[in-house]
Design an enzyme around this catalytic site. Structure first.
Site, short mmCIF file in Angstrom:
data_model
loop_
_atom_site.label_atom_id
_atom_site.label_comp_id
_atom_site.label_asym_id
_atom_site.label_seq_id
_atom_site.Cartn_x
_atom_site.Cartn_y
_atom_site.Cartn_z
CG ASP A 293 -1.80 1.23 1.32
OD1 ASP A 293 -2.35 1.63 0.28
OD2 ASP A 293 -1.96 1.80 2.43
CB SER A 294 0.23 4.81 -0.50
OG SER A 294 -0.90 4.90 0.33
CB CYS B 16 -3.12 0.61 -2.43
SG CYS B 16 -3.22 2.33 -2.94
CB CYS C 101 -9.41 4.80 0.69
SG CYS C 101 -7.75 5.21 1.29
CD GLU D 18 -0.39 6.90 6.53
OE1 GLU D 18 0.65 7.01 7.19
OE2 GLU D 18 -0.65 5.87 5.86
CG HIS E 260 -5.01 5.13 4.56
ND1 HIS E 260 -4.46 4.64 3.40
CD2 HIS E 260 -3.97 5.54 5.32
CE1 HIS E 260 -3.14 4.76 3.46
NE2 HIS E 260 -2.82 5.31 4.61
#
Ligand code: DGL
Length: 299
Positions: free
Chosen positions: A18-19, A81, A197, A161, A199
């Site tokens: 993932d990023s 992702c 997403c 994040e 996240h």
């Protein structure tokens, strides 16, 4: 089974990327579904966010992250992702034709279609994923009559994040994104909202709290994990012990000689700040990550 696949040993790890730390929500589901498997997880933290970048840039990043995992040795690739899944799958399949590979958009779309009795589906995702309309395509292939409305919610990535998963700021931002999206649907709102997403699942409680009653949240992690398990089983690549649901053991424990492994290992890689990755990553993975277990890699 392809000739190349049959050459992949079942005891290789599964590669996940993932990023950043968002894909750890997928890794968590994978570890629950496949407790005997080993995993490599790479978070491209130096270049996060992917969601604000062009499709060609993200596709290039995805090839670079995959190269690291393939060079170490993996038997399957999971693109954890949505942004990368929406633009990079054709390039990855072309570069590694023998490597089983799945993204998270197809499983997420399948899960949404199964939870939309009236065919009303809302999607929130990064700007890149919404621009690429990959969810629309994947949903409409399964439910051509569906009503789909999507919105970018990029700030959720920063909140996640940062480890800010609740509180007034999160609620205010959730309202700002979701009130107009809900208003696009006729009376009663959508049947479900896709968290498009990886996240976003850590913000699920805050998101659910601002939605009209009855709107179900769709997180593609569990469906993706099921797809991965089925794919590995179909190719004869499941690690011995993977068919023991609920097998327990300490994370990272090495089974003794001659025993069937009951809990596989995870090796983590980050392209920047391994300590921060370990600290924030715990929220997403749901188990502790020791900074010493996170290696810095340069792409
Ligand atoms: N977690 C990623 C996704 O699922 C990307 C977030 C970002 O880097 O913008 O799209």
């Amino acid at each position: 089974m392809t000739a190349e696949t049959s050459a992949l040993p079942a005891n290789l790890p599964i590669g996940v990327f993932d990023s950043g730390v968002g894909g750890l929500t997928v890794l968590r589901a994978l570890r629950q579904a496949l407790p005997a498997e080993d995993f490599l997880y790479l978070g491209d933290t130096a270049r996060l966010p992917y969601g604000t970048k062009s499709g060609s840039t993200v596709a290039r990043y995805a090839l670079q992250t995959t190269r690291v995992l393939v060079d170490i040795g993996v038997k399957m690739l999971v693109v954890a992702c949505n942004t990368a899944s929406s633009v990079a799958m054709p390039g990855l399949c072309a570069a590694y034709p023998g490597l089983p590979c799945t993204g998270v958009i197809e499983p997420g779309a399948a899960a949404a279609c199964g939870c939309a009795p009236r065919g009303r589906i809302a999607v929130i995702a990064t700007g890149g994923t919404v621009r690429g309309a990959a969810y629309q395509g994947a949903i409409l292939r399964r439910r051509p009559e569906a009503t789909i409305c999507s919105r970018p919610a990029q700030l959720f990535v920063s909140l996640a994040e940062e480890g800010w998963t609740d509180g007034q700021i999160v609620t205010d931002i959730a309202r700002r994104y979701l009130d107009p999206l809900m208003a696009e649907f006729p009376e009663g709102g959508p049947d479900c909202l896709v968290l498009g997403c990886t996240h976003f699942p850590v913000l699920a409680r805050a998101i659910q709290a601002v939605l009209p009653e009855g709107v179900r949240l769709i997180d593609s992690a569990e469906t993706t994990a099921r797809w991965v398990a089925e794919e590995l089983a179909a190719r004869g690549l499941l690690r011995p012990g993977s068919d023991l649901p609920g097998a327990a053991g300490a994370a990272g424990a090495t089974p003794g000689p001659g025993t069937v492994p009951t809990k596989g290992t995870v090796r983590f890689f980050a392209t920047d700040d391994p300590e921060r990755f370990a600290k924030v990553g715990e929220i997403f993975l749901g188990e502790s990550i020791r900074p010493a277990d996170v290696s810095l890699v340069d792409l």
